[in-house]
Design a protein around this motif. Structure first.
Motif, mmCIF file in Angstrom:
data_model
loop_
_atom_site.group_PDB
_atom_site.id
_atom_site.type_symbol
_atom_site.label_atom_id
_atom_site.label_comp_id
_atom_site.label_asym_id
_atom_site.label_seq_id
_atom_site.Cartn_x
_atom_site.Cartn_y
_atom_site.Cartn_z
ATOM 1 N N LEU A 1 0.821 -1.211 0.000
ATOM 2 C CA LEU A 1 0.000 0.000 0.000
ATOM 3 C C LEU A 1 0.855 1.262 0.000
ATOM 4 N N ASN A 2 1.937 1.246 0.745
ATOM 5 C CA ASN A 2 2.820 2.426 0.784
ATOM 6 C C ASN A 2 3.467 2.653 -0.577
ATOM 7 N N ASP A 3 3.850 1.565 -1.250
ATOM 8 C CA ASP A 3 4.409 1.710 -2.597
ATOM 9 C C ASP A 3 3.369 2.270 -3.567
ATOM 10 N N GLU A 4 2.111 1.796 -3.482
ATOM 11 C CA GLU A 4 1.064 2.282 -4.375
ATOM 12 C C GLU A 4 0.784 3.767 -4.137
ATOM 13 N N ILE A 5 0.799 4.181 -2.875
ATOM 14 C CA ILE A 5 0.561 5.594 -2.581
ATOM 15 C C ILE A 5 1.679 6.457 -3.155
ATOM 16 N N ASN A 6 2.917 6.029 -3.003
ATOM 17 C CA ASN A 6 4.030 6.810 -3.563
ATOM 18 C C ASN A 6 3.967 6.843 -5.088
ATOM 19 N N LYS A 7 3.515 5.740 -5.719
ATOM 20 C CA LYS A 7 3.356 5.735 -7.165
ATOM 21 C C LYS A 7 2.280 6.721 -7.605
ATOM 22 N N LEU A 8 1.157 6.775 -6.883
ATOM 23 C CA LEU A 8 0.095 7.733 -7.202
ATOM 24 C C LEU A 8 0.562 9.167 -6.979
ATOM 25 N N LEU A 9 1.383 9.382 -5.971
ATOM 26 C CA LEU A 9 1.903 10.727 -5.733
ATOM 27 C C LEU A 9 2.780 11.189 -6.894
ATOM 28 N N ARG A 10 3.612 10.285 -7.428
ATOM 29 C CA ARG A 10 4.428 10.649 -8.582
ATOM 30 C C ARG A 10 3.547 10.939 -9.801
ATOM 31 N N GLU A 11 2.512 10.121 -9.975
ATOM 32 C CA GLU A 11 1.611 10.340 -11.106
ATOM 33 C C GLU A 11 0.869 11.681 -10.947
ATOM 34 N N LYS A 12 0.459 12.013 -9.737
ATOM 35 C CA LYS A 12 -0.199 13.299 -9.512
ATOM 36 C C LYS A 12 0.727 14.455 -9.856
ATOM 37 N N GLY A 13 2.027 14.283 -9.546
ATOM 38 C CA GLY A 13 2.986 15.327 -9.904
ATOM 39 C C GLY A 13 3.088 15.517 -11.404
ATOM 40 N N HIS A 14 3.021 14.392 -12.170
ATOM 41 C CA HIS A 14 3.071 14.509 -13.639
ATOM 42 C C HIS A 14 1.843 15.266 -14.160
ATOM 43 N N TRP A 15 0.675 14.983 -13.615
ATOM 44 C CA TRP A 15 -0.533 15.663 -14.056
ATOM 45 C C TRP A 15 -0.499 17.150 -13.687
#
Length: 286
Positions: free
Chosen positions: A74-88
């Motif tokens: 779950l922590n890895d998925e949250i960090n992945k979503l945070l990186r994706e949010k930064g791209h958007w």
């Protein structure tokens, strides 16, 4: 034959309707790359969708009973979503939208504290208590700030050097008592040592007979016999024997005077005068 309504519910019909855009129930998938979206409104929509997913997973990771592996996933998925949010957010800025990186709030946990992390990777909820992660956040207490020389000199006064220690009237009586005790102890020790030394000397005197330091061995000369007879007549008078000639006081004074004259002549007289003086003394036999 199947009815038209049943035909419309088939998977192929739904997929076709989604491609054409006729079915509003079919949701559009979020693009894999943010750079593929050129519509500002859709980019805003995908960013909000990512934020909702992050909030959902952050709420799930608060449960410490999920197990270590599930919490790490779950922590890895949250960090992945945070990186994706930064791209958007970067794509939204490029399309002319607001700069969320500058004006957006910081990432906070459920306690309102900023989420800690290391080199961009952050830990949420129960992930902060995992083995190996807890040590990252254990910081040593900061060292006390060092005072400058000027700050230390502000507290230095006469009391610091002990100039007013006797003003309170408490130290002098204590010193007098301590001094009196020290004197009594020193006197008692001195008396004890003196008594011990006297006892030791008296015991030595009783054990060993006193040696006559003035006794002289017997000799065969008649003069010695006479002297021994005289010594028997006067047993308490000591005898002194001189083995070398001893000069008298006048001879010593005369030698010192001659030496002083010679030193003065050598210091103040010239070489010629010294030579003449030596010749004259040789002629006179002096």
């Amino acid at each position: 034959m199947a009815r038209n309504a049943e035909k419309a519910m088939t998977t192929l019909a739904r997929w076709r309707a989604a491609q054409v855009g006729d079915d509003p129930k079919i949701q559009e998938r979020r693009p894999y790359l943010a750079s593929e979206c050129n519509d500002l409104a859709k980019a805003e929509k995908w960013r909000m969708q990512i934020i909702r997913e992050i909030a959902k997973k952050v709420a799930q990771i608060q449960n410490a009973g999920l197990g270590e592996f599930r919490i790490r996933d779950l922590n890895d998925e949250i960090n992945k979503l945070l990186r994706e949010k930064g791209h958007w957010e970067v794509q939204i800025k490029d399309l002319g939208g607001p700069d969320y990186r500058r004006v957006g709030p910081r990432m906070l946990d459920h306690e309102g504290k900023e989420v800690p992390g290391n080199r961009g990777y952050k830990y949420f909820g129960a992930a902060k208590e995992l083995p190996g992660v807890r040590e990252l956040f254990e910081q040593e207490p900061p060292a006390p700030p060092r005072k400058t020389r000027g700050e230390m000199m502000k507290d230095i006064d006469a009391d610091y050097y002990g100039y007013r220690d006797d003003d309170d009237g408490l130290l002098l009586p204590l010193e007098e008592v301590a001094e009196k005790k020290a004197l009594e102890k020193a006197v008692s020790e001195w008396k004890a040592k003196k008594e011990e030394s006297m006892e030791g000397e008296s015991s030595k005197a009783e054990d060993e007979p006193e040696e006559n330091i003035y006794a002289v061995g017997p000799e065969s000369d008649s003069s010695d016999e006479e002297e021994s007879e005289n010594r028997e007549d006067r047993p308490h008078q000591p005898r002194f024997i001189a083995h070398v000639p001893v000069p008298t006081q006048k001879e010593v004074e005369q030698a010192l005077l001659e030496r002083r004259k010679q030193e003065l002549i050598e210091k103040y007289a010239s070489e010629g005068l010294v030579k003449q003086t030596k010749e004259a003394s040789e002629m006179l036999g002096m």
